[in-house]
Design a protein around this motif. Structure first.
Motif, PDB file in Angstrom:
ATOM      1  N   PRO A  49       0.816  -1.213   0.000  1.00 37.12           N
ATOM      2  CA  PRO A  49       0.000   0.000   0.000  1.00 37.12           C
ATOM      3  C   PRO A  49       0.850   1.263   0.000  1.00 37.12           C
ATOM      4  CG  PRO A  49       0.049  -0.955   2.199  1.00 37.12           C
ATOM      5  CD  PRO A  49       0.779  -1.917   1.297  1.00 37.12           C
ATOM      6  N   LEU A  53      -9.184   1.930  -1.009  1.00 36.51           N
ATOM      7  CA  LEU A  53      -8.945   1.391   0.335  1.00 36.51           C
ATOM      8  C   LEU A  53      -7.918   0.263   0.320  1.00 36.51           C
ATOM      9  CD1 LEU A  53     -12.511   1.449   1.908  1.00 36.51           C
ATOM     10  CD2 LEU A  53     -10.690   3.164   2.018  1.00 36.51           C
ATOM     11  N   CYS A  54      -7.640  -0.295  -0.842  1.00 40.45           N
ATOM     12  CA  CYS A  54      -6.491  -1.207  -0.965  1.00 40.45           C
ATOM     13  C   CYS A  54      -5.188  -0.417  -0.889  1.00 40.45           C
ATOM     14  CB  CYS A  54      -6.544  -1.960  -2.294  1.00 40.45           C
ATOM     15  SG  CYS A  54      -7.776  -3.260  -2.393  1.00 40.45           S
ATOM     16  N   THR A  96      -4.788   2.794   0.550  1.00 39.14           N
ATOM     17  CA  THR A  96      -4.561   3.536   1.792  1.00 39.14           C
ATOM     18  C   THR A  96      -5.807   3.484   2.667  1.00 39.14           C
ATOM     19  OG1 THR A  96      -3.663   5.607   2.671  1.00 39.14           O
ATOM     20  CG2 THR A  96      -5.342   5.800   0.969  1.00 39.14           C
ATOM     21  N   ASP A  97      -5.708   4.023   3.866  1.00 38.47           N
ATOM     22  CA  ASP A  97      -6.836   4.052   4.800  1.00 38.47           C
ATOM     23  C   ASP A  97      -7.818   5.165   4.443  1.00 38.47           C
ATOM     24  OD1 ASP A  97      -5.606   2.008   6.262  1.00 38.47           O
ATOM     25  OD2 ASP A  97      -4.531   3.439   7.545  1.00 38.47           O
ATOM     26  N   GLU A  98      -9.061   4.980   4.869  1.00 39.67           N
ATOM     27  CA  GLU A  98     -10.099   5.991   4.637  1.00 39.67           C
ATOM     28  C   GLU A  98      -9.672   7.365   5.133  1.00 39.67           C
ATOM     29  OE1 GLU A  98     -13.740   6.828   3.018  1.00 39.67           O
ATOM     30  OE2 GLU A  98     -13.619   4.740   3.699  1.00 39.67           O
ATOM     31  N   SER A  99      -9.004   7.392   6.282  1.00 36.95           N
ATOM     32  CA  SER A  99      -8.600   8.667   6.889  1.00 36.95           C
ATOM     33  C   SER A  99      -7.499   9.374   6.105  1.00 36.95           C
ATOM     34  CB  SER A  99      -8.120   8.435   8.323  1.00 36.95           C
ATOM     35  OG  SER A  99      -6.985   7.574   8.337  1.00 36.95           O
ATOM     36  N   ASN A 100      -6.872   8.665   5.171  1.00 41.15           N
ATOM     37  CA  ASN A 100      -5.739   9.225   4.427  1.00 41.15           C
ATOM     38  C   ASN A 100      -6.102   9.608   2.992  1.00 41.15           C
ATOM     39  OD1 ASN A 100      -2.904   9.894   4.545  1.00 41.15           O
ATOM     40  ND2 ASN A 100      -2.479   8.140   3.230  1.00 41.15           N
TER      41      ASN A 100
END
Length: 303
Positions: free
Chosen positions: A115, A206-207, A209-213
């Motif tokens: 990722p 989402l693969c 990176t994270d949702e928050s990023n």
């Protein structure tokens, strides 16, 4: 403007192959490998050379008439989860011939196995490798399609953060520049879109990176600071859900004083350039890119 009958045919074929098709990343990669049988061909006047860049597999495409000084670093698309040198070779071969320069295509690491920031780190490593091997920043254009277009922008934003030398220009073909998927074209162009699906794009995001990023400028460059950015060419189809990524990107860059050329191709779909000579429109498509590249290199040579 009406598109050619051949392009209408290929748009229909692609819609049948991709639109609303739910499939695994493993299957996507298998399809990519299969497509490379058609998309991996180059003209007999273009030399192909595989190289290893500190563990990153890459490939040079060198037209016989290419400049020995100038180079395009090309970052392939594929939603950060698929894509390869092989299924972008035909397009990059035409790019090399149209621009009259060498093209270098690296195989950056893919998600979900690797990722963010793996793809960015690999791309930066290749850019610095070019510098270490005698290429000046003003002799390098960075280009990419879809996720590779967004990655091209992220590379320059990352270089800018560190006050590092920047390439002479950036080329984005249907760039995926907002992984938060906020553009209205995800709704307004949903029926017209031939290839992409918003839900699938969200899965790929989402693969990576994270949702928050997702609004990190190095993930979604539309949230970045474009002051001091090099000239930018954007090509995008009028009938794709990522249309607003390009429009927002152009607006954001122009407001920061960047020399932006935004070309919205009427009737065309996501990364139509990948079909190369199979589409009559691509003669003009690649001429447009080649003229932009030569103009940027010529601008530097005149200084």
């Amino acid at each position: 403007m009406s598109i050619s009958l051949r392009s209408r045919f290929w748009r229909m074929v692609l819609r049948g192959m991709f639109k609303n098709q739910k499939t695994t990343i493993v299957a996507l990669r298998a399809n990519s490998a299969n497509n490379s049988k058609m998309l991996g061909k180059v003209s007999k006047t273009t030399q192909v050379e595989r190289i290893d860049i500190d563990g990153i597999q890459a490939e040079w495409l060198r037209p016989l008439s290419a400049s020995q000084v100038n180079v395009i670093l090309y970052l392939h698309g594929g939603g950060y989860v698929t894509g390869s040198i092989e299924d972008h070779r035909m397009m990059c071969g035409l790019l090399a011939e149209s621009a009259g320069v060498k093209v270098l295509i690296p195989e950056y690491r893919l998600a979900p196995e690797y990722p963010f920031p793996a793809a960015l780190d690999d791309s930066l490593k290749v850019f610095h490798w070019l510098l270490a091997h005698g290429y000046l920043p003003e002799n390098i254009v960075i280009a990419g399609d879809s996720a590779g277009g967004g990655l091209s922008l992220a590379v320059v934003l990352a270089l800018k953060e560190k006050n590092a030398p920047l390439p002479v220009a950036v080329i984005c073909l249907s760039p995926w520049a907002d992984l938060a998927l906020t553009g209205q074209s995800h709704t307004t162009k949903a029926k017209a879109e031939a290839i992409l699906n918003k839900d699938v794009l969200h899965e790929w995001a989402l693969c990576y990176t994270d949702e928050s990023n997702l609004t990190n400028p190095l993930v979604s460059p539309v949230y970045g600071d474009f002051h001091g950015f090099p000239p930018l060419l954007i090509q995008v189809g009028s009938e794709e859900i990522l249309l607003d990524d390009s429009i927002l990107l152009a607006e954001k860059a122009r407001s920061a004083g960047v020399d932006v050329t935004l070309k919205i191709w009427d009737g065309m779909w996501h990364v139509w350039q990948a079909l190369g000579d199979l589409l009559p429109e691509n003669k003009k498509t690649f001429e447009e890119i080649g003229e932009f590249v030569q103009r940027q290199f010529g601008r530097i040579e005149k200084k």
